[in-house]
Design a protein around this motif. Sequence first.
Motif: not given
Length: 325
Positions: A273-277
């Motif tokens: 869910x996090x906006x990261x790779x």
Amino acid sequence: MTGGHFYSDTSIPDLYRWFATETASSPTWQQLSTWIAQTEDIWPLLDSLPGKKRQPNVFLATLRYLEGPTAPGADFLAWVQQHWPEIRAVVLARDTQTNEPGRCANLAPVLSSLGEKIALIEVGMSAGLCLFPDRYGYRWSLEDGSTVARGQDDVAVIECAVTGRSPVPYELPNVVWRAGIDLNPLNPSDPDDAKWLRSLVWPGQATRERRLASALQMAAAEDVVRVRGDAIEQLPSLIARAPQDATVVVMHTVVLAYFQRERRIEFEAMMADLPVRWLANEADRVLPGVAERIPSWDGPPSFVLSLDGQPLARTAPHGQFHHWL
């Protein structure tokens, strides 16, 4: 009573039989682990350690830290019995925080493909040595006999044998910001922390010892954001601190095995869910969502390198090979 973790739930002889197979590259630890698995007189002491503190690597590293004997036999048993209060105190105070720069040989090519600027966050950072994939030198040996050399040799040169078809170029990432989370972040400039990290290197692995010493010296002079605390609780706020013009990559290597099983599942769901790779280098059964996608493997002991939950490669425990899937 079980503790929901391999080290808590497995008997001492089974733990040390397993560790003997893991330490084939260190005859000293392999022979001692095999002897411990067969020697009932030492089992009660080791079994008195709580929960995950029963991990063989912590006890064996403590022997090196205290400069104790490492040869199996009656003299070893007598020394352990005599020094048990001191041994127990170190085991309870320390954890396996192996900080192996060699693993950057597996991480660096993937990181270089994720953006022109990388904000790198490491979960389970230890002393943060894997936050510097751009500072080491590399020699990747390919199946066709060619070698790709990148980076500088002023810190360390990491040798890595490559098999399989690479999906990424062999370049170094441009890391513009570095941060890490750990329950107990280690300080590379602290002599006692450095001694513990050196103790975690298996006997007979001189190349790893030299590489670790050089990496500690380099990292001691570098600026890294260190956060003490639980990864699930601290990660969202740390991500918010990263530069907005960089690709944020959350990375971890051989860390989630120390989480309780339910916490691993929670962590995996959070990462989705996090906006990261999300770049993970873990044992093949640690992440359920990754495990179900892994092809069968009959090679040597290895981890699985995955990106955003998709398996990419099999990797050696200390970065000495990777096999692209």
